[in-house]
Design a protein around this motif. Structure first.
Motif, short mmCIF file in Angstrom:
data_model
loop_
_atom_site.label_atom_id
_atom_site.label_comp_id
_atom_site.label_asym_id
_atom_site.label_seq_id
_atom_site.Cartn_x
_atom_site.Cartn_y
_atom_site.Cartn_z
N LYS A 195 0.84 -1.21 0.00
CA LYS A 195 0.00 0.00 0.00
C LYS A 195 0.87 1.25 0.00
O LYS A 195 0.47 2.28 -0.53
CB LYS A 195 -0.89 0.02 1.24
N ALA A 196 2.04 1.18 0.62
CA ALA A 196 2.94 2.34 0.68
C ALA A 196 3.87 2.40 -0.53
O ALA A 196 4.83 3.18 -0.54
CB ALA A 196 3.75 2.30 1.97
N ALA A 197 3.60 1.58 -1.54
CA ALA A 197 4.37 1.58 -2.80
C ALA A 197 5.87 1.37 -2.58
O ALA A 197 6.71 1.99 -3.21
CB ALA A 197 4.12 2.88 -3.58
N LEU A 198 6.18 0.49 -1.62
CA LEU A 198 7.58 0.26 -1.29
C LEU A 198 7.98 -1.22 -1.44
O LEU A 198 9.16 -1.54 -1.49
CB LEU A 198 7.84 0.72 0.16
N TRP A 199 7.01 -2.10 -1.52
CA TRP A 199 7.26 -3.55 -1.51
C TRP A 199 8.28 -3.98 -2.55
O TRP A 199 9.25 -4.68 -2.26
CB TRP A 199 5.94 -4.29 -1.69
N ASP A 200 8.08 -3.55 -3.80
CA ASP A 200 8.97 -4.01 -4.88
C ASP A 200 10.42 -3.59 -4.65
O ASP A 200 11.34 -4.27 -5.09
CB ASP A 200 8.49 -3.47 -6.24
N CYS A 203 7.73 4.92 6.80
CA CYS A 203 6.99 5.48 7.94
C CYS A 203 5.48 5.48 7.66
O CYS A 203 4.68 5.27 8.57
CB CYS A 203 7.47 6.90 8.24
N ILE A 204 5.12 5.67 6.39
CA ILE A 204 3.70 5.58 6.01
C ILE A 204 3.24 4.13 6.17
O ILE A 204 2.17 3.86 6.73
CB ILE A 204 3.48 6.10 4.57
#
Length: 252
Positions: free
Chosen positions: A131-136, A158-159
Motif C-alpha cells: 500500500k505504501a508503494a515500497l514492496w517491490d 513510515c507511512i
C-alpha cells in the motif's frame, strides 16, 4: 459531503498563555484528502496535532471547544489516547524510522498490539509495504536496517508503519518537505492511492502539492481558519481576499 469523520466546533488552543488557534470550525470528509495550508506559524500543524492529541505531550497546553471523531469527543475523560492514536495515525515531517530492520519497523505497532503469529505478521507487513508503494523496492531486503534506505523510501516506510495497524485517518505533517522532487512525486501519487482506504489530512507549505493531492483545502492565517472549500474552488475562485492574496503569492 458524506457524514464527516471529524468535526471541529469553536476549537481554541493555547500553549501556556499564548493562544494558537481561535474558534476553528471545520468538517472533515471520510476517504478524502484534506490539505491545511497557510504561512509558517499559522496554526496548521498545531491543529493537526490536536486531532490525535499529540499536543498532550507538551506541558501547559490547553484546548477548549468541541472536537469529535466519528461522533465521539476526542478530549473526553474516558478516551484511551493510545487507542485514539492507533485509529488516527501520523507521519511526521522528518522521516523517523526506528534503528531496526525494515520488517521490524512495519511490524512494530502490530507487535505492541499483541500480534505474534508469524504468518499473520508477514502478511500484514507485506500488505502495508505494498500500500505504501515500497514492496517491490525492499521485498528482498526486509532484514536490512531501515536506516539504509533513501530519504524518500524512509518516508514511505513510515507511512507503511502508520497504516500497518489499520487506522481510519492518516495525518501527514509536511511529509515531503525534506524530499527531492522525484521522491515527493512518489509520495503525492501514494496519497491519492491511499484515499480509498483512509481519510488523509496533510499539512503542506507547498501550494502546488495541496492543489495536486487534496479534495478539500483549509487556509489558516494567524491561528484562524480563513476559508475552507473544495480544493479546485479554493485555488481558482476563493471567496476570501486573504486566501486569494496567499495563493497568488502576495504574502506568506
Amino acid at each position: 459531503m458524506d457524514k464527516p469523520i471529524i468535526e471541529l466546533n469553536s476549537l481554541n488552543f493555547w500553549y501556556g498563555p499564548k493562544q494558537a488557534l481561535f474558534d476553528v470550525n471545520v468538517q472533515i470528509a471520510p476517504h478524502r484528502t484534506t490539505a491545511f495550508i497557510g504561512p509558517s506559524g499559522c496554526g496548521k500543524s498545531t491543529l493537526l496535532r490536536c486531532l490525535n492529541r499529540m499536543n498532550d505531550l507538551i506541558d501547559g497546553t490547553r484546548v477548549a471547544g468541541n472536537l469529535t471523531f466519528n461522533g465521539q469527543d476526542i478530549y473526553a475523560a474516558e478516551v484511551d489516547v493510545i487507542e485514539l492514536r492507533k485509529r488516527i495515525g501520523m507521519v511526521f515531517q522528518k522521516s523517523n524510522p526506528f534503528p531496526k530492520s525494515i520488517f521490524d519497523n512495519v511490524a512494530y505497532g502490530l507487535r505492541i498490539q499483541g500480534m505474534t503469529n508469524k504468518d499473520e505478521l508477514n502478511e500484514r507487513v507485506a500488505a502495508s509495504l505494498r500500500k505504501a508503494a515500497l514492496w517491490d523496492e525492499v521485498k528482498d531486503r526486509l532484514d536490512e536496517s531501515a536506516l539504509m534506505l533513501s530519504g524518500g523510501q524512509q518516508q514511505r516506510l513510515c507511512i507503511a508503519r502508520a497504516i500497518a495497524v489499520e487506522p481510519e485517518i492518516v495525518l501527514m505533517d509536511e511529509p515531503c518537505s525534506a524530499l527531492d522532487p522525484t521522491a515527493t512525486a512518489k509520495i503525492e501519487e501514494l496519497i491519492q492511492d491511499l484515499e480509498q482506504y483512509y481519510t488523509i489530512i496533510i499539512v503542506t507549505h507547498n501550494m502546488q502539492q495541496a492543489a495536486r493531492c487534496s479534495d478539500f483545502t483549509a487556509f489558516f492565517y494567524l491561528g484562524r481558519l480563513i476559508e475552507f472549500d473544495g480544493t479546485s474552488k479554493i485555488f481558482t475562485n476563493p471567496a476570501n481576499k486573504q486566501t486569494e492574496d496567499y495563493i497568488t503569492g502576495r504574502f506568506g
